[in-house]
Scaffold this motif. Structure first.
Motif, PDB file in Angstrom:
ATOM      1  N   GLY A  81      21.901  86.017  50.004  1.00  0.00           N
ATOM      2  CA  GLY A  81      20.982  86.535  51.002  1.00  0.00           C
ATOM      3  C   GLY A  81      21.554  86.565  52.400  1.00  0.00           C
ATOM      4  N   GLY A  82      22.836  86.187  52.553  1.00  0.00           N
ATOM      5  CA  GLY A  82      23.464  86.207  53.872  1.00  0.00           C
ATOM      6  C   GLY A  82      23.706  84.811  54.411  1.00  0.00           C
ATOM      7  N   GLY A  83      24.650  84.711  55.309  1.00  0.00           N
ATOM      8  CA  GLY A  83      24.980  83.412  55.877  1.00  0.00           C
ATOM      9  C   GLY A  83      26.048  82.705  55.076  1.00  0.00           C
ATOM     10  N   SER A  84      26.289  81.448  55.439  1.00  0.00           N
ATOM     11  CA  SER A  84      27.361  80.680  54.812  1.00  0.00           C
ATOM     12  C   SER A  84      26.955  79.224  54.683  1.00  0.00           C
ATOM     13  N   ILE A  85      27.536  78.583  53.681  1.00  0.00           N
ATOM     14  CA  ILE A  85      27.484  77.134  53.537  1.00  0.00           C
ATOM     15  C   ILE A  85      28.842  76.605  53.969  1.00  0.00           C
ATOM     16  N   ILE A  86      28.854  75.663  54.891  1.00  0.00           N
ATOM     17  CA  ILE A  86      30.111  75.212  55.477  1.00  0.00           C
ATOM     18  C   ILE A  86      30.245  73.703  55.352  1.00  0.00           C
ATOM     19  N   HIS A  87      31.452  73.269  54.989  1.00  0.00           N
ATOM     20  CA  HIS A  87      31.836  71.857  55.001  1.00  0.00           C
ATOM     21  C   HIS A  87      32.912  71.687  56.069  1.00  0.00           C
ATOM     22  N   VAL A  88      32.719  70.717  56.953  1.00  0.00           N
ATOM     23  CA  VAL A  88      33.681  70.423  58.016  1.00  0.00           C
ATOM     24  C   VAL A  88      34.189  69.002  57.834  1.00  0.00           C
ATOM     25  N   VAL A  89      35.503  68.832  57.859  1.00  0.00           N
ATOM     26  CA  VAL A  89      36.111  67.505  57.773  1.00  0.00           C
ATOM     27  C   VAL A  89      37.084  67.347  58.932  1.00  0.00           C
ATOM     28  N   ASP A  90      36.915  66.284  59.704  1.00  0.00           N
ATOM     29  CA  ASP A  90      37.857  65.911  60.760  1.00  0.00           C
ATOM     30  C   ASP A  90      38.373  64.517  60.455  1.00  0.00           C
ATOM     31  N   HIS A  91      39.691  64.387  60.360  1.00  0.00           N
ATOM     32  CA  HIS A  91      40.307  63.098  60.028  1.00  0.00           C
ATOM     33  C   HIS A  91      41.554  62.951  60.898  1.00  0.00           C
ATOM     34  N   MET A  92      41.550  61.998  61.813  1.00  0.00           N
ATOM     35  CA  MET A  92      42.625  61.866  62.791  1.00  0.00           C
ATOM     36  C   MET A  92      43.016  60.415  62.985  1.00  0.00           C
ATOM     37  N   ASP A  93      44.238  60.219  63.428  1.00  0.00           N
ATOM     38  CA  ASP A  93      44.716  58.949  63.950  1.00  0.00           C
ATOM     39  C   ASP A  93      45.070  59.184  65.406  1.00  0.00           C
ATOM     40  N   LEU A  94      44.224  58.696  66.313  1.00  0.00           N
ATOM     41  CA  LEU A  94      44.353  58.989  67.735  1.00  0.00           C
ATOM     42  C   LEU A  94      45.234  57.995  68.487  1.00  0.00           C
ATOM     43  N   GLU A  95      45.968  57.175  67.771  1.00  0.00           N
ATOM     44  CA  GLU A  95      46.903  56.224  68.383  1.00  0.00           C
ATOM     45  C   GLU A  95      46.206  55.355  69.438  1.00  0.00           C
ATOM     46  N   PRO A  96      45.247  54.540  69.013  1.00  0.00           N
ATOM     47  CA  PRO A  96      44.510  53.727  70.005  1.00  0.00           C
ATOM     48  C   PRO A  96      45.371  52.684  70.703  1.00  0.00           C
ATOM     49  N   TRP A  97      46.550  52.359  70.152  1.00  0.00           N
ATOM     50  CA  TRP A  97      47.417  51.365  70.787  1.00  0.00           C
ATOM     51  C   TRP A  97      47.864  51.798  72.174  1.00  0.00           C
ATOM     52  N   SER A  98      47.811  53.104  72.465  1.00  0.00           N
ATOM     53  CA  SER A  98      48.363  53.619  73.715  1.00  0.00           C
ATOM     54  C   SER A  98      47.366  53.604  74.869  1.00  0.00           C
ATOM     55  N   VAL A  99      46.155  53.109  74.656  1.00  0.00           N
ATOM     56  CA  VAL A  99      45.145  53.089  75.717  1.00  0.00           C
ATOM     57  C   VAL A  99      44.785  51.651  76.036  1.00  0.00           C
ATOM     58  N   PRO A 100      44.211  51.384  77.209  1.00  0.00           N
ATOM     59  CA  PRO A 100      43.772  50.022  77.525  1.00  0.00           C
ATOM     60  C   PRO A 100      42.810  49.485  76.474  1.00  0.00           C
ATOM     61  N   GLU A 101      42.824  48.192  76.307  1.00  0.00           N
ATOM     62  CA  GLU A 101      42.022  47.580  75.248  1.00  0.00           C
ATOM     63  C   GLU A 101      40.537  47.910  75.386  1.00  0.00           C
ATOM     64  N   VAL A 102      40.050  48.020  76.609  1.00  0.00           N
ATOM     65  CA  VAL A 102      38.635  48.292  76.797  1.00  0.00           C
ATOM     66  C   VAL A 102      38.254  49.665  76.259  1.00  0.00           C
ATOM     67  N   LEU A 103      39.211  50.599  76.202  1.00  0.00           N
ATOM     68  CA  LEU A 103      38.926  51.955  75.725  1.00  0.00           C
ATOM     69  C   LEU A 103      39.193  52.144  74.243  1.00  0.00           C
ATOM     70  N   ARG A 104      39.812  51.177  73.597  1.00  0.00           N
ATOM     71  CA  ARG A 104      40.189  51.377  72.196  1.00  0.00           C
ATOM     72  C   ARG A 104      39.019  51.658  71.266  1.00  0.00           C
ATOM     73  N   PRO A 105      37.839  51.067  71.504  1.00  0.00           N
ATOM     74  CA  PRO A 105      36.711  51.430  70.624  1.00  0.00           C
ATOM     75  C   PRO A 105      36.413  52.923  70.620  1.00  0.00           C
TER      76      PRO A 105
END
Length: 805
Positions: free
Chosen positions: A324-348
């Motif tokens: 009948g039109g339109g779409s069914i969509i699945h979105v997956v985002d999976h990343m490693d943002l390297e939290p070691w490189s930021v101050p500890e207060v920002l790691r969360p």
């Protein structure tokens, strides 16, 4: 009498007991008239009969009945069409839920098997590595993934091998059980307006998954999602460096992507990616991506200055056509943002799957639904602009703010020296035409003498402040933190002229009028014009006040959304308000940090006024605290831009630095007052956190008892917390003034605030003389020294005529 019938065959009138039907020519004439005027008045109906000879034998009453029946059929047709669309959506959603249920059943079976296997072999053999292979409801087959990837090279065959492996891993995440997905906090179970959203649990990096329905065709969906900078506000650029066609009709692309840093405390992220677009056997369209690493022996990309190389694990989009039109969509985002490189207060922030879901995964679905909604609505809003043009303005505001916040050297930004303190960073850009993303010269929007743009930015840590509530206060009470002189200076850089207000006024406060332009679907984002009344002065007549207008973007005001970033971004606009007018965005960004650790805000002050309960409007208790209220810390980033003449750089830098510090001080005061730990039950902070407030409350009671001889509070013998609470809720207005030549209010209870028509935050800006008329001020000047000398702190303010402070 007349009756309706179907297919346009309606009775004309009743003659000798018989119905005479309309002729085809009459029906055609009436249909033409209906399209011009669906609901004609009585005068108009008589006029139609006179002007159209073919209708001359029809009575006006019959014309009225025909139009009534025609409107009824039109309404029924629209309702039937709507119900058919709802039925198609429910059918598609039912299919989606069945697939999701099937995936969850497989995940349960896998967990039961692993639990049994662990029980049987835990004492004999070590547990085997978890097999990430799973059955996909899309491909209906087993995809066995090896624990380690075989070496690959940069040849087309090697890239295709990496691409096929990426496709298999992505499908196992999108519709299989390769990752354990759990319900996102704050989301209602089952499908809602945002679809089905889940976050990863117990896997490498951060991950988010969403599935839902959109009213766009699969190819259009893929086209939109692949153009990431248009919908992902944190994306600075995506460069396609190479494109290779595949034998199965797909394409392999090598991409380099840069993401803005959300604060001044961490660098941006960049990715070196392979993107694979293909069509599955069932007609589903797949766009999947992954980072290219040295371990795969594929093509490499050297590190880039000012960026930290992050990793994207197999991610992407699965788009299937919907009946009948339109779409069914699945979105997956999976990343490693390297939290070691930021101050500890920002790691969360860099370790939060919820934050990834809010700003990336759910943003993709919201953008698709917004595009679909715009396609089905009117092309022009009540401001005479197309929805796409208003969306482009929002994107320009957000992008301009991000550019100023990050201050990349390749955009022309350079840092200038500080004044011995490093709390505020000052940047200068001598090529603002590049900054504003247009080829306009200064003379097309800014004064020709302005040769540069200055940006002052800073970040601060806030504790126990719901970002949504703080943002709403900053939006609705601009006078509490902004300086009218600075607003006038910023507005002086744009054209002066009449501004046509075509929108409806939705709110005003302290000389500020909010006029809506547009909002995105689900009201996640608002675009509006702010009118600051009488802030500036006309160059032709300095005595004539002039209004200043700002284009403002506001998002993240949903208190129930977990992990949502709240933003308030604005820029002065000129008289033309053209779609391509240059903008200098400034504003605030408040990001919640998902951490249970306690942190202390720098330069935090504790006083009686700040310790008492206030709600979103400043002096009312809020009994409903949102999910965001549970966050203990958040980081606020402030960035303000100003155009200036080159020889005025030092003066403007000093002015801007001082202005940012005053804003920080105001925000700290507001944040302290808006803290949810004020409590809706006790109405006060914990006694351990406010010794000064309780001490001042006791002093007030002791002073009253000493000089008036009576008790102010009946509960004088109870604890300090009870005294403070009773003082705040006392029925009489209680106010305290400083011992200065020009008395300034330092405290007022709820009744006092109501009498002064102000808030706790604004109380300290009100001097005692401002609440009197001329006669009262003269009396104050003569009587106040005597009052202070006698230490008799009592003024009968209830009979005085009050002025707005």
């Amino acid at each position: 009498m007349a009756m309706s019938c179907k297919d346009g065959k309606q009775p004309l009138n009743m003659d000798n007991g018989k119905y005479v039907r309309y002729t085809p020519e009459q029906v055609e004439a009436l249909e033409r008239l209906y399209h011009d005027c669906p609901k004609p008045s009585s005068i108009r109906r008589h006029q139609l009969i006179r002007e159209c000879p073919i209708l001359s034998n029809i009575e006006p009453k019959q014309i009225k009945v025909w139009f009534q029946n025609r409107r009824c059929r039109e309404k029924q047709r629209k309702e039937a069409s709507r119900l058919q669309a709802v039925n198609r959506k429910l059918t598609a959603m039912n299919k989606l839920l069945m697939e999701e249920n099937d995936r969850l059943q497989k995940q349960v079976s896998q967990l039961v098997y692993e639990n049994g296997y662990f029980r049987q072999h835990t004492h004999n053999t070590p547990l085997a590595t978890k097999d990430t292979s799973c059955e996909s409801v899309v491909t209906s087959g087993q995809h066995h993934l090896t624990p380690q990837h075989p070496p690959r090279d940069a040849s087309p065959a090697g890239l295709l091998s990496i691409a096929e492996e990426t496709l298999t891993e992505f499908l196992s995440k999108a519709t299989g059980t390769a990752i354990e997905w759990v319900q996102m906090p704050g989301m209602k179970p089952g499908p809602d307006s945002s679809g089905i959203v889940a976050i990863s649990h117990g896997c490498t990096g951060v991950g988010a998954r969403a599935c839902g329905l959109v009213g766009l065709e699969p190819t259009r969906v893929a086209e939109i999602l692949k153009d990431r900078p248009l919908w992902f506000r944190d994306c600075r650029a995506v460069d396609v460096l190479n494109v290779l066609p595949t034998a199965n009709g797909g394409t392999i692309e090598l991409l380099y992507m840069q993401l803005y840093a959300p604060t001044t405390l961490a660098p941006g992220r960049d990715f070196w990616l392979l993107r694979y677009t293909s069509v599955l056997e069932d007609g589903s369209l797949v766009v999947c991506e992954r980072s290219l690493k040295n371990t795969q022996n594929g093509p490499s990309m050297p590190p880039v200055q000012h960026f930290v190389r992050a990793e994207m694990l197999p991610s992407g989009y699965l788009v299937r056509p919907c009946e009948g039109g339109g779409s069914i969509i699945h979105v997956v985002d999976h990343m490693d943002l390297e939290p070691w490189s930021v101050p500890e207060v920002l790691r969360p922030l860099y370790e939060s799957s919820t934050a990834l879901a809010q700003k990336t995964t759910m943003a993709a679905l919201r953008h698709l639904r917004q595009i679909a909604q715009e396609a089905s609505q009117s092309n022009v809003t009540n401001w005479g602009r197309r929805p796409a043009a208003l969306r482009a303005l929002s994107q320009r505001l957000s992008r301009g703010f991000n550019e100023a916040l990050n201050g990349f050297s390749d955009e022309g930004w350079s840092m200038i020296g500080n004044d011995g303190m490093d709390d505020v960073t000052i940047l200068v850009n001598s090529s603002p035409d590049k900054l504003m993303g247009s080829n306009l010269s200064f003379t097309n929007g800014f004064s020709a003498v302005n040769s540069a743009v200055l940006c002052a930015k800073a970040s601060m840590l806030l504790q126990n402040v719901p970002p949504a509530i703080l943002l709403r206060f900053l939006r609705e009470h601009r006078s509490e933190w902004a300086d009218n002189n600075i607003d006038a200076y910023a507005a002086a850089a744009v054209k002066v002229g009449p501004f046509s207000l075509q929108g409806s006024r939705v709110g005003s406060s302290g000389g500020q009028v909010i006029l809506p332009l547009a909002h995105t679907i689900e009201h996640e984002e608002f675009l509006e014009v702010i009118k600051l009344e009488g802030v500036s002065h006309s160059p032709e007549d300095p005595m004539m006040p002039r209004d200043v207008f700002l284009l403002q973007l506001c998002c993240g005001m949903d208190e129930n959304a977990v992990g949502t970033c709240a933003e308030l971004i604005f820029a002065p606009i000129d008289a033309t308000f053209a779609d391509d007018a240059p903008l200098l965005p400034s504003g605030f960004r408040i990001i919640p940090l998902d951490s249970g650790k306690e942190a202390s805000s720098p330069n935090r002050t504790l006083d009686l006024a700040a310790a008492l309960e206030v709600g979103p409007v400043g002096n009312k208790a809020s009994g409903d605290h949102s999910a965001n209220s549970g966050c203990t810390r958040s980081v606020m980033t402030i960035a303000f831009e100003f155009a200036f003449e080159s020889h005025m750089q030092e003066h403007v830098a000093a002015m801007t630095r001082q202005y940012i510090r005053s804003i920080i001080s105001s925000v700290q005061r507001v944040a302290l007052a808006l803290s949810p730990h004020l409590g809706s039950q006790a109405g006060l902070r914990s006694p351990l956190g406010t010794p000064e407030a309780q001490t001042l409350a006791r002093w007030i009671c002791q002073s009253y008892r000493s000089y008036l001889g009576v008790e102010l509070l009946k509960s004088n013998g109870e604890g300090s917390e009870s005294i403070l609470k009773t003082l705040w809720h006392h029925s009489d207005a209680i106010m305290c003034c400083s011992l200065k030549a020009l008395p300034i209010f330092t405290f007022a209870n709820q009744a006092g605030l109501d009498m002064l028509e102000t808030t706790l935050v604004a109380l300290q800006d009100i001097t005692l003389e401002k609440i009197f008329d001329d006669h009262g001020r003269k009396t104050l000047c003569s009587e106040f020294p005597q009052i202070m000398q006698q230490v008799f702190p009592f003024l009968n303010l209830s009979e005085r005529k009050m002025e707005s402070g």
